[in-house]
Design a protein around this motif. Structure first.
Motif, PDB file in Angstrom:
ATOM      1  N   ARG A 163     -42.889   6.368  13.575  1.00  0.00           N
ATOM      2  CA  ARG A 163     -42.704   7.719  14.122  1.00  0.00           C
ATOM      3  C   ARG A 163     -42.690   8.766  13.013  1.00  0.00           C
ATOM      4  O   ARG A 163     -43.236   9.870  13.168  1.00  0.00           O
TER       5      ARG A 163
ATOM      6  N   TYR B 232     -46.320   9.274  11.729  1.00  0.00           N
ATOM      7  CA  TYR B 232     -47.153  10.041  12.656  1.00  0.00           C
ATOM      8  C   TYR B 232     -46.758  11.514  12.669  1.00  0.00           C
ATOM      9  O   TYR B 232     -47.611  12.384  12.887  1.00  0.00           O
ATOM     10  N   GLU B 233     -45.487  11.812  12.441  1.00  0.00           N
ATOM     11  CA  GLU B 233     -45.070  13.211  12.348  1.00  0.00           C
ATOM     12  C   GLU B 233     -45.720  13.881  11.145  1.00  0.00           C
ATOM     13  O   GLU B 233     -46.209  15.022  11.228  1.00  0.00           O
TER      14      GLU B 233
ATOM     15  N   THR C 134     -48.559   9.873  18.296  1.00  0.00           N
ATOM     16  CA  THR C 134     -47.114  10.123  18.248  1.00  0.00           C
ATOM     17  C   THR C 134     -46.459   9.725  19.565  1.00  0.00           C
ATOM     18  O   THR C 134     -45.399   9.084  19.579  1.00  0.00           O
TER      19      THR C 134
END
Length: 252
Positions: free
Chosen positions: A70, A73-74, A169
């Motif tokens: 996560r 992907y941010e 995401t």
């Protein structure tokens, strides 16, 4: 329950403590473990506790991998939006102004996606994000069709990265520890606490020490659930890259 780590901790602790108490109560009523049998029982108990530790470590690794995914992907989403914002110079002036305005609004929605917790707000964010994605794509579609050049293809490719990064995401937020893994963890933990309670050497000392293993295992469960929970846990992904980019673009 996995989305509420504190409630999950309380439930786990009570369940495991009750399991240990059942084993201890059975030992108190049926003192059948002789010294010879107790030695073999100790080996079995040690092996079972080792298995529990391995499964906890494996599950913790699954949770941290998903958390790192996560975070990555941010960062990738912020890079994609920032790159496409710069590539706006390759578009005609009117299309560039409109695209950059939409990208700023889109970026604000992506920041809200990471910070929101209310379900109604999620639905609003999803609807607004889908609308902005359609407008962004239509903004570059007309210039791309009228000027099908390699430079314009680079802009279209950048917009495609922006839209794809949101999907990646979202998929990472849906990717949680499987229920089967939690079930296996619960079965082994309950079995270990039953065996620890049953293998207590003395009734009085065993009763006082019963909460220790359930407490330690429940803390581990809570930590795993907290890391695995994208929305409601204490350990959450802070969209620092998106926030920094939003501040930069709005000031620009």
């Amino acid at each position: 329950m996995f989305n509420r780590p504190l409630i999950f901790f309380a439930f786990s602790f009570l369940s495991l403590w009750f399991s240990a108490w059942i084993g201890w109560s059975f030992f108190k009523k049926h003192l059948t473990l002789s010294d010879e049998i107790r030695e073999d029982y100790g080996f079995i108990l040690a092996g079972t506790l080792t298995l529990l530790g391995l499964i906890i470590g494996f599950t913790f690794s699954m949770a941290t991998n998903r958390y790192d995914m996560r975070k990555n992907y941010e960062e990738a989403e912020a890079n994609a939006i920032g790159t496409e914002y710069v590539r706006g110079d390759l578009l005609p002036a009117d299309a560039a102004v409109k695209m950059r305005s939409l990208l700023r609004d889109y970026l604000d929605q992506r920041v809200r996606f990471y910070l929101a917790r209310d379900k109604d707000e999620f639905r609003q964010i999803d609807a607004t994000t889908a609308r902005l994605q359609a407008e962004l794509w239509s903004t570059i579609l007309a210039p791309a069709e009228s000027h099908p050049t390699p430079i314009m293809a680079l802009t279209v490719s950048g917009m495609n990265d922006v839209l794809n990064s949101q999907g990646y995401t979202q998929a990472a937020y849906w990717n949680r520890i499987p229920t089967a893994a939690w079930a296996l963890l619960a079965v082994v933990a309950i079995g270990c606490n039953l065996m620890v309670g049953y293998g207590s050497h003395s009734v009085k000392a065993g009763y006082k020490l019963l909460p220790i293993l359930p407490l330690v295992v429940s803390i581990a469960f809570m930590l795993i659930a907290d890391i695995d929970t994208p929305r409601h846990g204490i350990i959450r992904v802070n969209p620092q890259n998106l926030i920094s980019l939003a501040e930069s673009l709005h000031s620009h």
